[in-house]
Design a protein around this motif. Structure first.
Motif, mmCIF file in Angstrom:
data_model
loop_
_atom_site.group_PDB
_atom_site.id
_atom_site.type_symbol
_atom_site.label_atom_id
_atom_site.label_comp_id
_atom_site.label_asym_id
_atom_site.label_seq_id
_atom_site.Cartn_x
_atom_site.Cartn_y
_atom_site.Cartn_z
ATOM 1 N N GLN A 1 0.853 -1.181 0.000
ATOM 2 C CA GLN A 1 0.000 0.000 0.000
ATOM 3 C C GLN A 1 0.896 1.240 0.000
ATOM 4 N N VAL A 2 0.549 2.198 -0.859
ATOM 5 C CA VAL A 2 1.313 3.449 -0.928
ATOM 6 C C VAL A 2 0.957 4.287 0.293
ATOM 7 N N GLU B 1 4.517 9.960 -0.468
ATOM 8 C CA GLU B 1 5.460 10.315 -1.514
ATOM 9 C C GLU B 1 6.774 10.673 -0.830
ATOM 10 N N ARG C 1 8.076 6.469 -3.855
ATOM 11 C CA ARG C 1 6.936 6.287 -2.967
ATOM 12 C C ARG C 1 7.357 5.450 -1.767
ATOM 13 N N LEU D 1 6.191 2.655 0.696
ATOM 14 C CA LEU D 1 5.225 1.562 0.658
ATOM 15 C C LEU D 1 5.205 0.824 1.986
ATOM 16 N N ASP E 1 8.515 4.807 -8.842
ATOM 17 C CA ASP E 1 7.120 4.769 -9.270
ATOM 18 C C ASP E 1 6.943 5.340 -10.669
ATOM 19 N N ILE F 1 -1.375 8.111 -3.061
ATOM 20 C CA ILE F 1 -1.319 7.659 -1.669
ATOM 21 C C ILE F 1 -2.612 6.921 -1.324
ATOM 22 N N THR G 1 4.479 -4.834 -7.107
ATOM 23 C CA THR G 1 5.850 -4.425 -7.399
ATOM 24 C C THR G 1 6.669 -5.588 -7.940
ATOM 25 N N ILE H 1 7.297 -0.054 -8.615
ATOM 26 C CA ILE H 1 5.855 -0.260 -8.723
ATOM 27 C C ILE H 1 5.536 -0.553 -10.181
#
Length: 81
Positions: A5-6, A9, A25, A27, A39, A45, A51, A72
């Protein structure tokens, strides 16, 4: 491939030359571990992404000279962990 999950940034004012202008990003994995990935897809987000890692991560970047080991590859439309 793994699902993450992001969380945020990552903005860097100074970078190693091999990162070029790649977006980064933060993660979080399903077990709570945190990693930083390049990314090329523009994942927002809160979204879940998949990935690739290792030498394949470089091949997933538009510029294959970017030195990365976690990239990603896509945004997941629907995912319930």
């Amino acid at each position: 491939m793994e699902i993450w999950q992001v969380k945020d940034e990552l903005v860097c004012t100074r970078r190693a030359p091999g990162l070029h202008t790649a977006s980064l990003r933060v993660l979080q994995g399903q077990r709570g571990n945190i990693e930083v990935a390049t990314d090329p897809v523009g994942a927002p987000i809160g979204k879940w992404v998949f990935t690739t890692l290792g030498s394949a991560a470089r091949l997933a970047m538009p510029q294959r000279t970017v030195t990365t080991d976690l990239t990603i590859c896509g945004i997941i439309d629907a995912w319930e962990p």
